[in-house]
Scaffold this active site. Sequence first.
Site, PDB file in Angstrom:
ATOM      1  N   GLY A  59      -2.956   5.273  -7.421  1.00 46.65           N
ATOM      2  CA  GLY A  59      -4.400   5.076  -7.503  1.00 46.65           C
ATOM      3  C   GLY A  59      -4.727   3.606  -7.435  1.00 46.65           C
ATOM      4  O   GLY A  59      -3.833   2.754  -7.506  1.00 46.65           O
ATOM      5  N   LYS A  60      -5.959   3.280  -7.268  1.00 51.00           N
ATOM      6  CA  LYS A  60      -6.396   1.882  -7.310  1.00 51.00           C
ATOM      7  C   LYS A  60      -7.899   1.866  -7.538  1.00 51.00           C
ATOM      8  O   LYS A  60      -8.591   2.817  -7.178  1.00 51.00           O
ATOM      9  CB  LYS A  60      -6.084   1.188  -5.973  1.00 51.00           C
ATOM     10  CG  LYS A  60      -5.911  -0.299  -6.093  1.00 51.00           C
ATOM     11  CD  LYS A  60      -4.514  -0.654  -6.575  1.00 51.00           C
ATOM     12  CE  LYS A  60      -4.337  -2.131  -6.771  1.00 51.00           C
ATOM     13  NZ  LYS A  60      -2.941  -2.472  -7.086  1.00 51.00           N
TER      14      LYS A  60
END
Length: 437
Positions: A126-127
């Site tokens: 994720g980011k």
Amino acid sequence: MTIETITPHGTPTTGSSAQPDMSREFNPWLAAEVRFDRAAELLGLDDGLRKLLKTPGMEVTVNIPVMMDDGRLEVFTGYRVQHSIARGPAKGGIRFSPDVTLDEVRALASWMTWKCSVVNIPFGGGKGGVICDPSILSRNEVERITRRYTAELIDVIGPERDVPAPDMNTNEQTMAWIMDTYSMHKRTTVTAVVTGKPLNLGGSKGRPEATGRGCLFVTLQALRRFHIDPSEARVVVQGFGNVGGLGAKLMRKAGMKVISIIEWDGALYNEHGLDIEALMAHRQKTGSINGFEGGEAIDRHEAMFLDCDVLVPAAKENVVHSQNAAKIKAKIMTEGANGPTTAVADKILAEKGVFVIPDILANAGGVTVSYFEWVQDRQGYFWNEQLVNGRLEEIMVNSFKDVVEYAERHHVDNRTAAYMLALDRVAFAIKLRGIYA
Ligand code: NAD
């Protein structure tokens, strides 16, 4: 996409000042795509699976109202992308920068999926990011942005869903605010919602040095393959920050000779090895590595091409590219930074026989200790530093062996092997879980 399609347009004319246009070669998302496509092709992944592995599972955009110190109401845009949760909760940093784009966050999220997979920790990728410029914001404004961003994502993040961490312009304090905001909403203290927290709020021992230490462990493995004793190894490190500085310190401690340190404003050389701790103290005092008496000042543009055993690019992306890769003399290149080598340069380094330890493996020590932090928070039982470092070593050494053996078995370079291994693990998880319809 093929490597040729991202070759820079135009070639420099000898003896003239004409510069090639490197924008396509330097585009990190195109580079990531080239590597993904190559690995997917070699694995023989079908089109459907390829599409699934390329497409982020969830993308959230939030527009955050924030009261500024002067009484103005401002609206900031933030993103959180969960690329994959096939192998576990999404894992990845949050950056605050005026340049954040959804495309960038998407690409960085997929990078995290491959990084977590290559070291076989039970996370997806994720980011997140908020478009803002912390350099012109007060501490209170940054705190309000952080808290409101967290509140908007309350159903998106969580120890079992998505575990953010610091990234560009965010730090331990930002993580403490996220943890506190999340905990207020949940009515209970939930330390495992983020990693990279301060030690006394559920952070892990060994986290600051983890990425540099991971670089050390994989470099030691590579030296063994070359039958080079660490005490004989000459190392050049670009970037004297968290990864490069602490990595250099640990490498010297392991007996290696760090013959050169390269920074944005200068480079130093000492054939007997620089005293890294003294250099750190000098930089702390003066703000620069320049003027250090224990080394000779050399041209910072040429230092990367010194005759050495190990080159550790640990500053920024795209420093090894089509126009300079042929000049690299190092036998081993440990990619401390993310994306220091362009996809065109991959080919040149492979032809030269440089043993590249690719970024998704070499700098995965940081996310590995983040995983330990999450485990410790969930256990409510904290490990001593020796245990953290020992477990980090086990994971880095095993992952190194996995990648190198895979490369040998499939006759591919280490980077391709790392991507193949990573994609294969995620694809396998998806196949085992099946497609819920
Ligand atoms: P940092 O800001 O602590 O250190 C970077 C250093 O590089 C600074 O000292 C800076 O002055 C120097 N630098 C900048 N431009 C340079 C140039 N052109 N030439 C030489 N030196 C230059 O950052 P960091 O946390 O060490 O991160 C470095 C790289 O490692 C980034 O690519 C980052 O994404 C990657 N990375 C970091 C971690 C981590 O845990 N910190 C984990 C994985 C990957």
